[in-house]
Scaffold this active site. Structure first.
Site, PDB file in Angstrom:
ATOM      1  N   PRO A 136     -11.095 -33.215 -49.272  1.00 44.27           N
ATOM      2  CA  PRO A 136     -11.000 -31.762 -48.760  1.00 44.27           C
ATOM      3  C   PRO A 136      -9.769 -31.158 -49.405  1.00 44.27           C
ATOM      4  O   PRO A 136      -8.689 -31.861 -49.643  1.00 44.27           O
ATOM      5  CB  PRO A 136     -11.013 -31.872 -47.252  1.00 44.27           C
ATOM      6  N   ASN A 165      -0.571 -41.400 -56.162  1.00 44.92           N
ATOM      7  CA  ASN A 165       0.043 -40.891 -57.390  1.00 44.92           C
ATOM      8  C   ASN A 165       1.744 -40.982 -56.941  1.00 44.92           C
ATOM      9  O   ASN A 165       2.095 -41.722 -56.037  1.00 44.92           O
ATOM     10  CB  ASN A 165      -0.225 -39.444 -57.103  1.00 44.92           C
ATOM     11  N   PHE A 187       2.497 -25.636 -53.148  1.00 43.65           N
ATOM     12  CA  PHE A 187       3.223 -26.079 -54.213  1.00 43.65           C
ATOM     13  C   PHE A 187       2.044 -26.260 -55.346  1.00 43.65           C
ATOM     14  O   PHE A 187       0.907 -26.677 -55.035  1.00 43.65           O
ATOM     15  CB  PHE A 187       3.832 -27.443 -53.921  1.00 43.65           C
ATOM     16  N   LYS A 223      -6.991 -20.784 -52.960  1.00 40.90           N
ATOM     17  CA  LYS A 223      -6.474 -21.220 -51.789  1.00 40.90           C
ATOM     18  C   LYS A 223      -6.361 -20.295 -50.465  1.00 40.90           C
ATOM     19  O   LYS A 223      -6.080 -20.753 -49.323  1.00 40.90           O
ATOM     20  CB  LYS A 223      -5.567 -22.235 -51.860  1.00 40.90           C
ATOM     21  N   LYS A 229      -4.808 -20.396 -58.540  1.00 42.69           N
ATOM     22  CA  LYS A 229      -4.576 -21.309 -57.540  1.00 42.69           C
ATOM     23  C   LYS A 229      -4.532 -20.856 -56.212  1.00 42.69           C
ATOM     24  O   LYS A 229      -5.279 -20.999 -54.876  1.00 42.69           O
ATOM     25  CB  LYS A 229      -3.802 -22.483 -57.717  1.00 42.69           C
TER      26      LYS A 229
HETATM   27  N1  CTP Z   1      -3.603 -29.560 -51.804  1.00 43.33           N
HETATM   28  C1  CTP Z   1      -4.053 -29.796 -50.672  1.00 43.33           C
HETATM   29  N2  CTP Z   1      -5.237 -30.732 -50.687  1.00 43.33           N
HETATM   30  C2  CTP Z   1      -5.717 -31.258 -51.937  1.00 43.33           C
HETATM   31  C3  CTP Z   1      -5.223 -30.716 -53.230  1.00 43.33           C
HETATM   32  C4  CTP Z   1      -4.105 -29.953 -53.017  1.00 43.33           C
HETATM   33  O1  CTP Z   1      -3.631 -29.431 -49.760  1.00 43.33           O
HETATM   34  N3  CTP Z   1      -6.796 -31.900 -51.840  1.00 43.33           N
HETATM   35  C5  CTP Z   1      -2.299 -28.735 -52.142  1.00 43.33           C
HETATM   36  C6  CTP Z   1      -1.037 -29.359 -52.455  1.00 43.33           C
HETATM   37  O2  CTP Z   1      -0.545 -29.600 -51.293  1.00 43.33           O
HETATM   38  C7  CTP Z   1      -0.458 -28.255 -52.999  1.00 43.33           C
HETATM   39  C8  CTP Z   1      -1.594 -27.109 -53.560  1.00 43.33           C
HETATM   40  O3  CTP Z   1      -2.696 -27.610 -52.962  1.00 43.33           O
HETATM   41  O4  CTP Z   1       0.424 -27.361 -52.278  1.00 43.33           O
HETATM   42  C9  CTP Z   1      -1.858 -27.341 -55.123  1.00 43.33           C
HETATM   43  O5  CTP Z   1      -1.716 -28.857 -55.775  1.00 43.33           O
HETATM   44  P1  CTP Z   1      -2.183 -29.127 -56.929  1.00 43.33           P
HETATM   45  O6  CTP Z   1      -2.309 -30.574 -56.950  1.00 43.33           O
HETATM   46  O7  CTP Z   1      -1.713 -28.536 -57.896  1.00 43.33           O
HETATM   47  O8  CTP Z   1      -3.519 -28.278 -56.907  1.00 43.33           O
HETATM   48  P2  CTP Z   1      -5.176 -28.782 -56.815  1.00 43.33           P
HETATM   49  O9  CTP Z   1      -5.782 -27.798 -56.061  1.00 43.33           O
HETATM   50  O10 CTP Z   1      -5.158 -30.011 -56.895  1.00 43.33           O
HETATM   51  O11 CTP Z   1      -5.556 -28.297 -58.554  1.00 43.33           O
HETATM   52  P3  CTP Z   1      -5.503 -29.051 -59.902  1.00 43.33           P
HETATM   53  O12 CTP Z   1      -5.529 -30.433 -59.607  1.00 43.33           O
HETATM   54  O13 CTP Z   1      -6.811 -28.250 -60.541  1.00 43.33           O
HETATM   55  O14 CTP Z   1      -4.189 -28.512 -60.605  1.00 43.33           O
END
Ligand code: CTP
Length: 399
Positions: free
Chosen positions: A308, A213, A327, A345, A341
């Site tokens: 994960p 990304n 974040f 988490k 979220k």
């Molecule tokens: N994050 C993580 N592991 C993942 C996905 C996300 O640790 N597999 C963490 C990111 O580092 C960030 C937070 O979760 O601190 C939110 O990330 P985001 O991409 O906004 O959330 P997602 O859980 O991926 O939710 P969505 O894609 O549904 O918005």
């Protein structure tokens, strides 16, 4: 009033031999307007453009040039100034001085002060654009950044030699603004252990391709630098990114989400504060090819499986009382999705940035955060540099 004792807003302003040296006079005044006590050290080449008398008159403080000068008899000036400064700001910094600083050379008063100095440092280069682009200069600057120095990049425009490009000393307001941000950092994280995940992850499709990304890792880098400035012991588990990570931090380099999880889990038990700044790929190809996928088929299908959730795993594994913060890149200013979220988490708080707003977030130098806390509180940073956002966030989280 002449005064110099240890104080956070004591600034040693190093001025090098650049045409832009004259602008250091305004910079000294601007820093003084912002409440700093400023002492100037000139290199010998700077003296070809500006004088000791100018800076002594402007600042009401002694100005140093030669390596053996000792304005206060019996005190070694290079040690005295290095010990008592809250910030060493070099503006304008020339290619020569930047290279000498990176190499640890101490052959004049300014580089001798720098070598004895252990605090916060800011470097504002000014030079011809070709010199600024030269590999030697880039490497020297990267070395200084990795040691924790903040670089205020020069501006684009006409430079004195008639060329166009990046090399003009940044504006006095900008340099003084970054200096104020750096000086404002408290020591609230002194003795604390901070673990940061940063950058993107790469999930292999085959041996030469991956899914990833647009994360630049700049926010993670700013958090690491800010946490170090605030006295923390910092570990960064970072995906592939070219954003400079400070040498003062322990850096664990990883590629995939699974490696990031493993790297971070191994260190989370010690951490007092855990920040998930990484943009983790949510899915990975289910079975990456060992070799290279050939262009034979007209169409291929890629089966993806969920990665994960790293920050959620860190929240469950962290020690009692540790603050685990995520974040959330949201496509709009709405804080509701972030609250969901945060709860899902198990986080202490989540820092939301609106990725639909132009000029902030992914790959940008600025950000604007809303800190949503599990206890219901909400704070807004306003738009600032990523470093200023990082310091703002850590002040909220560390207090
Ligand atoms: N994050 C993580 N592991 C993942 C996905 C996300 O640790 N597999 C963490 C990111 O580092 C960030 C937070 O979760 O601190 C939110 O990330 P985001 O991409 O906004 O959330 P997602 O859980 O991926 O939710 P969505 O894609 O549904 O918005």
């Amino acid at each position: 009033m002449l005064w110099w004792g240890p104080a956070v807003d004591n600034v040693v302003l190093g001025v090098c031999g650049s045409v832009a040296a004259y602008r250091a006079a305004d910079l000294a005044r601007e820093l003084m307007r912002r409440g700093c006590t400023v002492r100037v050290c000139l290199t010998e080449s700077a003296e070809k453009f500006v004088t000791r008398a100018l800076f002594e008159a402007l600042t009401g403080q002694p100005c140093l040039i030669g390596a053996f000068e000792e304005p206060e008899s019996g005190r070694m000036a290079h040690i005295d100034w290095a010990r008592q400064a809250g910030l060493l700001l070099i503006a304008p910094a020339t290619a020569n001085t930047i290279a000498r600083l990176a190499a640890g050379v101490a052959d004049d008063m300014l580089t001798t002060i720098a070598s004895a100095y252990t605090g916060r440092m800011l470097i504002a280069p000014a030079m011809n654009p070709s010199m600024y682009a030269s590999p030697a200069l880039r490497e020297a600057l990267a070395t200084l950044a990795s040691r924790g120095a903040e670089i205020v990049e020069p501006a684009e425009g006409d430079v004195a030699c008639g060329e166009q490009g990046q090399g003009k000393l940044a504006s006095v307001e900008r340099i003084a603004g970054v200096a104020s941000v750096v000086l404002s950092a408290s020591h609230a994280l002194s003795g604390k252990k901070v673990l940061i995940t940063s950058g993107p992850t790469r999930e292999p499709i085959d041996s030469v391709r991956f899914v990833s990304n647009r994360s630049s890792g700049k926010m993670g880098s700013a958090l690491a630098r800010a946490a170090l400035m605030m006295g923390a012991d910092v570990t960064v588990v970072s995906g592939p990114s070219s954003a400079p990570l400070p040498i003062g931090a322990t850096i664990v380099r990883v590629e995939t989400a699974e490696e990031m999880l493993k790297g971070a889990l191994a260190r989370v038990k010690d951490a007092d504060l855990v920040i998930g700044a990484a943009a983790v790929a949510d899915y990975r190809p289910a079975s990456p090819e060992k070799g290279k996928i050939r262009r034979e088929a007209g169409r291929i299908e890629l089966e993806m499986v969920a990665n994960p959730d790293i920050i959620a795993a860190l929240a469950s594994a962290a020690k009692k009382g540790a603050r685990v913060v995520g974040f959330a890149a949201e496509p709009g200013p709405d804080g509701e999705a972030a609250r969901v979220k945060l709860a899902r988490k198990g986080l202490f708080a989540i820092a939301v940035n609106d990725v639909s707003a132009p000029g902030i977030g992914f790959d940008a130098d600025e950000n604007e955060l809303t800190l949503v806390r599990a206890d219901g509180g909400e704070e807004r940073s306003g738009r600032r540099s990523k470093l200023a956002c990082a310091l703002w966030l850590l002040e909220w989280l560390g207090g």
